[in-house]
Write a protein that holds these residues in place. Structure first.
Motif, PDB file in Angstrom:
ATOM      1  N   ILE A 172       0.261  48.886  12.987  1.00  0.00           N
ATOM      2  CA  ILE A 172      -0.976  48.826  13.836  1.00  0.00           C
ATOM      3  C   ILE A 172      -1.955  47.726  13.240  1.00  0.00           C
ATOM      4  N   GLY A 173      -2.321  46.959  14.141  1.00  0.00           N
ATOM      5  CA  GLY A 173      -3.374  45.772  13.525  1.00  0.00           C
ATOM      6  C   GLY A 173      -3.409  44.823  14.665  1.00  0.00           C
ATOM      7  N   ALA A 174      -4.066  43.772  14.099  1.00  0.00           N
ATOM      8  CA  ALA A 174      -4.442  42.600  15.145  1.00  0.00           C
ATOM      9  C   ALA A 174      -4.576  41.503  14.730  1.00  0.00           C
ATOM     10  N   SER A 175      -4.412  40.243  15.138  1.00  0.00           N
ATOM     11  CA  SER A 175      -4.415  39.012  14.667  1.00  0.00           C
ATOM     12  C   SER A 175      -5.126  37.972  15.648  1.00  0.00           C
ATOM     13  N   GLU A 176      -5.622  37.161  15.292  1.00  0.00           N
ATOM     14  CA  GLU A 176      -6.464  36.180  16.240  1.00  0.00           C
ATOM     15  C   GLU A 176      -5.988  34.518  15.912  1.00  0.00           C
ATOM     16  N   PRO A 177      -5.618  33.806  16.702  1.00  0.00           N
ATOM     17  CA  PRO A 177      -5.287  32.514  16.331  1.00  0.00           C
ATOM     18  C   PRO A 177      -6.484  31.763  16.200  1.00  0.00           C
ATOM     19  N   ILE A 178      -6.485  30.782  15.309  1.00  0.00           N
ATOM     20  CA  ILE A 178      -7.540  29.619  15.117  1.00  0.00           C
ATOM     21  C   ILE A 178      -7.144  28.423  15.152  1.00  0.00           C
ATOM     22  N   SER A 179      -7.903  27.574  15.821  1.00  0.00           N
ATOM     23  CA  SER A 179      -7.367  26.202  15.698  1.00  0.00           C
ATOM     24  C   SER A 179      -8.894  25.253  15.485  1.00  0.00           C
ATOM     25  N   HIS A 180      -8.307  24.051  15.008  1.00  0.00           N
ATOM     26  CA  HIS A 180      -9.618  23.339  14.744  1.00  0.00           C
ATOM     27  C   HIS A 180      -8.788  21.844  14.813  1.00  0.00           C
ATOM     28  N   ASP A 181      -9.594  20.585  15.093  1.00  0.00           N
ATOM     29  CA  ASP A 181      -9.166  19.459  15.022  1.00  0.00           C
ATOM     30  C   ASP A 181      -9.356  18.844  13.866  1.00  0.00           C
ATOM     31  N   GLU A 182      -8.331  17.986  13.167  1.00  0.00           N
ATOM     32  CA  GLU A 182      -8.476  17.410  11.822  1.00  0.00           C
ATOM     33  C   GLU A 182      -8.046  16.111  11.891  1.00  0.00           C
ATOM     34  N   LEU A 183      -8.734  15.325  11.312  1.00  0.00           N
ATOM     35  CA  LEU A 183      -8.454  13.682  11.288  1.00  0.00           C
ATOM     36  C   LEU A 183      -7.289  13.352  10.267  1.00  0.00           C
ATOM     37  N   ARG A 184      -6.354  12.868  10.941  1.00  0.00           N
ATOM     38  CA  ARG A 184      -5.142  12.514  10.039  1.00  0.00           C
ATOM     39  C   ARG A 184      -4.627  11.168  10.112  1.00  0.00           C
ATOM     40  N   GLN A 185      -4.439  10.424   8.963  1.00  0.00           N
ATOM     41  CA  GLN A 185      -4.028   9.138   9.141  1.00  0.00           C
ATOM     42  C   GLN A 185      -2.580   9.031   9.875  1.00  0.00           C
ATOM     43  N   VAL A 186      -2.391   8.221  10.668  1.00  0.00           N
ATOM     44  CA  VAL A 186      -0.946   8.418  11.523  1.00  0.00           C
ATOM     45  C   VAL A 186      -0.312   6.971  11.071  1.00  0.00           C
ATOM     46  N   ALA A 187      -0.911   5.814  11.023  1.00  0.00           N
ATOM     47  CA  ALA A 187      -0.097   4.545  10.641  1.00  0.00           C
ATOM     48  C   ALA A 187      -1.097   3.951   9.743  1.00  0.00           C
ATOM     49  N   SER A 188      -0.343   3.094   8.761  1.00  0.00           N
ATOM     50  CA  SER A 188      -1.328   2.052   8.015  1.00  0.00           C
ATOM     51  C   SER A 188      -0.762   0.465   8.375  1.00  0.00           C
ATOM     52  N   GLY A 189      -1.452  -0.523   8.440  1.00  0.00           N
ATOM     53  CA  GLY A 189      -0.977  -1.826   8.880  1.00  0.00           C
ATOM     54  C   GLY A 189      -2.049  -2.788   8.936  1.00  0.00           C
ATOM     55  N   ALA A 190      -2.468  -3.640   9.906  1.00  0.00           N
ATOM     56  CA  ALA A 190      -3.245  -4.564   9.818  1.00  0.00           C
ATOM     57  C   ALA A 190      -3.816  -4.889  11.274  1.00  0.00           C
ATOM     58  N   ILE A 191      -5.053  -5.192  11.333  1.00  0.00           N
ATOM     59  CA  ILE A 191      -5.557  -5.455  12.474  1.00  0.00           C
ATOM     60  C   ILE A 191      -5.954  -6.787  12.745  1.00  0.00           C
ATOM     61  N   ALA A 192      -5.778  -7.543  14.244  1.00  0.00           N
ATOM     62  CA  ALA A 192      -6.042  -8.919  14.391  1.00  0.00           C
ATOM     63  C   ALA A 192      -6.905  -8.630  15.515  1.00  0.00           C
ATOM     64  N   LEU A 193      -8.150  -9.427  15.201  1.00  0.00           N
ATOM     65  CA  LEU A 193      -9.210  -9.576  16.393  1.00  0.00           C
ATOM     66  C   LEU A 193      -9.211 -10.778  17.080  1.00  0.00           C
ATOM     67  N   THR A 194      -9.173 -11.022  18.267  1.00  0.00           N
ATOM     68  CA  THR A 194      -9.030 -12.270  19.142  1.00  0.00           C
ATOM     69  C   THR A 194     -10.362 -12.355  20.164  1.00  0.00           C
ATOM     70  N   ASN A 195     -10.515 -13.492  20.824  1.00  0.00           N
ATOM     71  CA  ASN A 195     -11.626 -13.314  21.660  1.00  0.00           C
ATOM     72  C   ASN A 195     -11.187 -12.496  22.693  1.00  0.00           C
ATOM     73  N   GLN A 196      -9.997 -11.870  23.018  1.00  0.00           N
ATOM     74  CA  GLN A 196      -9.865 -11.074  23.914  1.00  0.00           C
ATOM     75  C   GLN A 196      -9.528  -9.645  23.786  1.00  0.00           C
ATOM     76  N   ARG A 197      -9.064  -9.455  22.562  1.00  0.00           N
ATOM     77  CA  ARG A 197      -8.590  -7.989  22.394  1.00  0.00           C
ATOM     78  C   ARG A 197      -8.534  -7.894  20.873  1.00  0.00           C
TER      79      ARG A 197
END
Length: 154
Positions: A30-55
């Motif tokens: 006999i008992g009960a449970s409740e699901p709890i969820s939240h958003d967590e910020l996670r690193q998904v990739a590491s690399g490089a960025i390139a900035l041009t005049n268009q993108r």
């Protein structure tokens, strides 16, 4: 073009259950449970960025993401190195981290490129961008209408 090392982050759901149960007989609880969820910020990739005049392009072996300046709705810079880019084509923001001085310059250039049409790879005549270094290692960027000598450094 600006190139810098960067990391790509995403919000991911993290769920767990809270509650308990008491055994009253063999196989009967006999008992009960409740699901709890939240958003967590996670690193998904590491690399490089390139900035041009268009993108802005994030490149890594795990993921490649491209954002056209015309699609940028808003740009949030939290702290010194975290940048959130909200676009018209995505439900969730693109979240990047770069080094402190690159973040300030990157935010400034994305805002400039998003606001106007840059037909060439050079800044418009009369626009001067000057990085200012203070003694503690912090870098700020001054933008002004000025005379000749356009030079962009980071």
């Amino acid at each position: 073009m600006l190139e810098a090392g960067a990391a790509l982050y995403e919000y991911r759901k993290k769920s767990y259950r809270v509650g308990g149960a008491v055994r009253v007989a063999r196989g009967v609880y006999i008992g009960a449970s409740e699901p709890i969820s939240h958003d967590e910020l996670r690193q998904v990739a590491s690399g490089a960025i390139a900035l041009t005049n268009q993108r802005l392009v994030f490149l890594s072996s795990q993921r490649t993401t491209s954002i056209e300046h015309a699609d940028v709705l808003s740009l949030d810079s939290s702290g010194t190195s975290l940048i959130q880019i909200h676009t018209a084509k995505r439900k969730t923001p693109v979240i990047l981290t770069v080094s402190d001085h690159d973040a300030a310059l990157l935010v400034l250039l994305i805002k400039l490129f998003s606001a106007g049409n840059f037909d060439s790879r050079y800044l418009p005549d009369g626009l001067v961008i000057e990085p200012v270094h203070n003694g503690s290692g912090d870098v700020s960027v001054n933008v002004r209408q000025g005379a000749s000598g356009l030079e962009l450094t980071r």
